[in-house]
Design a protein around this motif. Structure first.
Motif, PDB file in Angstrom:
ATOM      1  N   MET A 266       0.826  -1.200   0.000  1.00 56.22           N
ATOM      2  CA  MET A 266       0.000   0.000   0.000  1.00 56.22           C
ATOM      3  C   MET A 266       0.868   1.261   0.000  1.00 56.22           C
ATOM      4  O   MET A 266       0.629   2.216  -0.753  1.00 56.22           O
ATOM      5  CB  MET A 266      -0.924  -0.009   1.222  1.00 56.22           C
ATOM      6  CG  MET A 266      -1.915   1.143   1.252  1.00 56.22           C
ATOM      7  SD  MET A 266      -2.847   1.164   2.807  1.00 56.22           S
ATOM      8  CE  MET A 266      -3.540  -0.477   2.787  1.00 56.22           C
ATOM      9  N   LEU A 406      -5.947   2.411   4.671  1.00 58.51           N
ATOM     10  CA  LEU A 406      -6.359   3.047   3.417  1.00 58.51           C
ATOM     11  C   LEU A 406      -6.804   4.490   3.650  1.00 58.51           C
ATOM     12  O   LEU A 406      -6.502   5.386   2.849  1.00 58.51           O
ATOM     13  CB  LEU A 406      -7.498   2.247   2.771  1.00 58.51           C
ATOM     14  CG  LEU A 406      -7.096   0.938   2.084  1.00 58.51           C
ATOM     15  CD1 LEU A 406      -8.335   0.127   1.721  1.00 58.51           C
ATOM     16  CD2 LEU A 406      -6.267   1.231   0.837  1.00 58.51           C
ATOM     17  N   GLY A 410      -4.153   6.742   2.230  1.00 59.66           N
ATOM     18  CA  GLY A 410      -4.684   7.160   0.936  1.00 59.66           C
ATOM     19  C   GLY A 410      -5.438   8.472   0.972  1.00 59.66           C
ATOM     20  O   GLY A 410      -5.348   9.270   0.027  1.00 59.66           O
TER      21      GLY A 410
END
Length: 534
Positions: A266, A406, A410
């Motif tokens: 990731m 995430l 992100g």
């Protein structure tokens, strides 16, 4: 540890369950792990000072998908050791042969399939991972070597359990120690003798581990002749039983896959090479602590299975309480000074550019007081064949870690720090209300017992040592390795003094006195015969 030597026989079946055996095996595991840690400590700055950060980041990035291979093989091998130990405790060597004969053909097919999938991964690695073009060839070679080593280990898995079953952990660790020496020799020969390349780290590691596997299989089959393949002893029901247990073990071990696998990938996709490196370096302390405890408690696994097979639940509860207390002592002894001196440690170790690793390290180590007192849950559940509820909860935990990562990485662009914060958020939200309750239920202990026997004595040394570490940090502000060591030692002395004065049980004090007496007795007797002796 068991509070004393347990009977070594049950219905005529010899199963060694002794405090001395477990202690010796655990000590040998710790010493072996120390050598591995020293190699890691030397390796990181050696590479960072000699290769580009993009090349250094190759190792965690390429290793990340490899972390899932042992998990997949766990579906087939997760219950192998447990059920062979159970058969041994019942004196049923025929069942051991049945287990091995039933599983080997399946493992051979799995190893072949892995080689085929691995070849596809090597071919398409530039599409699956962000690899800088100058390092693409090295990445392909690293992946190929890792896949080959993993396939070999899967195929041989059913034949290497003999040392485990016989509790020959001292021998296991002697072989592992020799393996680490071989690995170190290969690393020095390749990195120093040829060139500092991350590729050579993988070649040296897989080469040494392959030698370890071959030696282990040879010794294992000599120790337990029943570990052999007989084509006619294939039993479909045994495969189904082991796969059912292994499937839940697979889910349980997703924790390691998420932290060691998914998060670096990731970060590779959503952040920078520096974030990948900072997370990898910052995670090393917690991962090495966990691995050290796993190695130290591994000798308990066969006795735990035997105790459960024989129905001795009271001893299982005492092992749970004591194991959590010991884990807290070790974890907080390391976490305390590392958190306080994290900036100085990272600066002295790898330089100012990697300060993000210190923050990652601090955030991850904040989880120690919440996870380590319940660390024996991971040993009790498989020993008691209660892997399913633990695996389900682990799946929920890691789904939450992945979701939060995430968001933090992100959406909020927090990089390595966000990935560490995601893990800590899960621990704070889930462990007190779910994991702690599950551990106490399996161990059969009350909340009051756990608080009085594990939590209070487990955390008290930290309460005593932490102010000293903080005070020394403020007063001395260490900027050299000797100064850092002196500051750490001051708090460690306070930590250990508090542990010895307030946290040992009467039985542990008796063990300590006996150990000191045995240590000094030879020197006392060597001075000459006492007056009046014959």
């Amino acid at each position: 540890m068991p509070p004393g030597n347990m009977p070594t026989e049950q219905d005529g079946v010899t199963v060694r369950i002794s405090q001395k055996l477990v202690a010796v095996n655990a000590a040998s595991s710790v010493l072996t792990h120390i050598l591995n840690t020293l190699i890691l400590i030397w390796l990181q700055p050696f590479l960072l000072h000699r290769v580009a950060i993009e090349e250094y980041a190759l190792y965690p990035v390429v290793m990340a998908p490899m972390a899932f291979i042992p998990l997949i093989s766990t579906v087939l091998t997760g219950g192998l050791g447990r059920y062979i130990v159970e058969a041994r405790a019942r004196g049923d060597d025929q069942r051991i042969t049945d287990i091995v004969s039933s599983l080997f053909p399946v493992l051979a097919v799995a190893g072949t399939a892995l080689l085929a999938l691995g070849a596809l991964f090597v071919w398409q690695i530039d599409r699956l991972l962000e690899i800088p073009p100058p390092f693409l060839a090295d990445a392909r070679l690293m992946a190929a070597v890792l896949v080959l080593g993993a396939a070999l280990r899967i195929v041989a898995a059913s034949f290497e359990t003999g040392l485990y079953v016989q509790q020959k952990f001292l021998l296991i660790n002697a072989v592992q120690f020799a393996t680490q020496l071989l690995r170190l020799g290969l690393l020095l020969g390749l990195l120093v003798g040829i060139a500092p390349r991350v590729l050579y780290v993988v070649v040296a590691t897989v080469g040494a581990e392959s030698v370890n596997l071959l030696v282990t299989v040879f010794i294992s089959r000599r120790l337990v002749p029943a570990i052999t393949y007989r084509r006619r002893r294939f039993r479909r029901g045994i495969v189904k039983e082991l796969v059912s247990f292994g499937s839940w073990t697979f889910v349980q071990q997703l924790s390691a896959a998420v932290t060691a696998g998914a998060i670096p990938i990731m970060l590779n996709r959503l952040s920078t090479a520096l974030d990948v490196s900072c997370y990898y370096l910052g995670y090393l302390v917690l991962s090495q602590l966990r691995y050290l405890i796993a190695m130290a408690t591994r000798p308990l696994e066969p006795p735990l299975v035997a105790l459960y097979t024989w129905g001795n639940r009271a001893v299982l509860g005492r092992i749970y309480l004591r194991g959590g207390r010991y884990a807290l002592w070790l974890g907080t002894l390391v976490a305390g000074p590392v958190i306080v001196y994290r900036r100085e440690l990272i600066t002295l170790y790898v330089g100012d550019t990697m300060q993000g690793a210190g923050t990652v390290m601090m955030i991850l180590l904040f989880s120690v007081p919440f996870t380590f007192p319940n660390i024996m849950l991971g040993k009790l559940a498989p020993a008691m064949a209660e892997i399913r509820p633990l695996a389900r909860q682990v799946a929920i935990n890691q789904a939450l870690v992945l979701l939060l990562s995430l968001v933090y990485v992100g959406v909020f662009d927090l990089g390595a720090v966000g990935a560490a914060a995601a893990y800590l958020s899960m621990v704070l939200a889930i462990h007190p209300v779910r994991m702690w309750v599950m551990g106490r239920r399996l161990a059969g202990v009350s909340l009051g017992q756990w608080l009085s026997d594990t939590i209070r004595p487990g955390l008290l040394p930290l309460v005593i040592g932490l102010p000293v570490w903080v005070w020394m940090h403020l007063v001395a502000a260490p900027s050299t390795w000797p100064a850092l060591a002196a500051c750490t030692l001051a708090g460690t002395v306070a930590f250990l003094a508090g542990l010895l004065a307030f946290c040992l049980s009467a039985e542990e004090r008796r063990w300590l006195v006996d150990g000191v007496s045995r240590t000094w007795r030879p020197s006392a007797s060597s001075s000459g015969p006492r007056s009046g002796s014959k």
